[in-house]
Design a protein around this motif. Sequence first.
Motif, PDB file in Angstrom:
ATOM      1  N   ILE A   1       0.842  -1.207   0.000  1.00  0.00           N
ATOM      2  CA  ILE A   1       0.000   0.000   0.000  1.00  0.00           C
ATOM      3  C   ILE A   1       0.869   1.246   0.000  1.00  0.00           C
ATOM      4  CG2 ILE A   1      -1.678   1.339   1.315  1.00  0.00           C
ATOM      5  CD1 ILE A   1      -2.829  -1.296   2.333  1.00  0.00           C
TER       6      ILE A   1
ATOM      7  N   THR B   1      -6.117  -0.511  -6.543  1.00  0.00           N
ATOM      8  CA  THR B   1      -6.768  -1.524  -5.719  1.00  0.00           C
ATOM      9  C   THR B   1      -6.850  -2.865  -6.443  1.00  0.00           C
ATOM     10  OG1 THR B   1      -8.905  -0.577  -6.415  1.00  0.00           O
ATOM     11  CG2 THR B   1      -8.048   0.066  -4.263  1.00  0.00           C
TER      12      THR B   1
ATOM     13  N   VAL C   1      -2.788   5.863   3.570  1.00  0.00           N
ATOM     14  CA  VAL C   1      -1.920   5.859   2.386  1.00  0.00           C
ATOM     15  C   VAL C   1      -0.982   7.052   2.520  1.00  0.00           C
ATOM     16  CG1 VAL C   1      -1.808   5.900  -0.129  1.00  0.00           C
ATOM     17  CG2 VAL C   1      -3.761   4.809   1.019  1.00  0.00           C
TER      18      VAL C   1
END
Length: 272
Positions: free
Chosen positions: A31, A37, A112
């Motif tokens: 990540i 995704t 993130v």
Amino acid sequence: MIKIKTREEIELMRQSALIVSKTLGEVAKAIKPGVTTLQLDKIAEECIRDQGAVPGFLGLYDFPNTLCMSPNSQVVHGIPNSESLVEGDIISIDCGALKNGFYGDHAYTFPVGEISPEVEKLLKVTKESLYIGIREFKINNRVGDVGYAIQQYCESHGYGVVRELVGHGLGQKMHEDPEMPNYGRRGRGKKFVEGMVVAIEPMINMGTQRIKQHRDGWTITTLDNLPSAHFEHDVALVDGKPELLSTFAYIYDALGIKSNEEDEFRQEILVL
């Protein structure tokens, strides 16, 4: 009808839960800003299959992917896509695995890169509420005791507690009785008994508790488009007390986080 598990079945469920935990740990390593995704979804599917299991969500109720990936204002059930994550996003990742006839089901909300202090607090409080709820999953307590504890803690911080989406029993089916709302009244609902296994999963919004479903039939977002957080553990009632079957330890190992938050819910210290 609530399906009580034997000690042997609980151990099989622990295997499935830890497969999910290890998978989320592998996903955590990837990540970062710029990743999609869909790329994370591929990592998860390969990791689950490499452990001799099958993805629990893929094809379940016709869901098209291995992971539910819900960034920012998405609450749950987001479908992986080719859009890149950006600095300051959060991403809630829900993962399931099926092995030996039993499911594991486990979720974590990741930052993130650097996120704002306000969003960081949302994640902190939501995760804390998970353990507050787990403490109430004990012999002779009831469903309402768990929901009440989570609700009171999150609402005391000014957050919205989603009503339409709830935790659930877990076993040979992904969703079993009882439903486990994140709100409620003490002393109400079904009584907890030895051998129950449930997935407790606070879904907490920064603003309104209200949500909306999108036309894809899956994606759920907050009505005010403010961020939402989601954390989930699989928990068995063993010797009258809650025992974690899943763990965030693999995530923390990947992210370099030190924590003893799970120690009180384990008979033994987990060895990675």
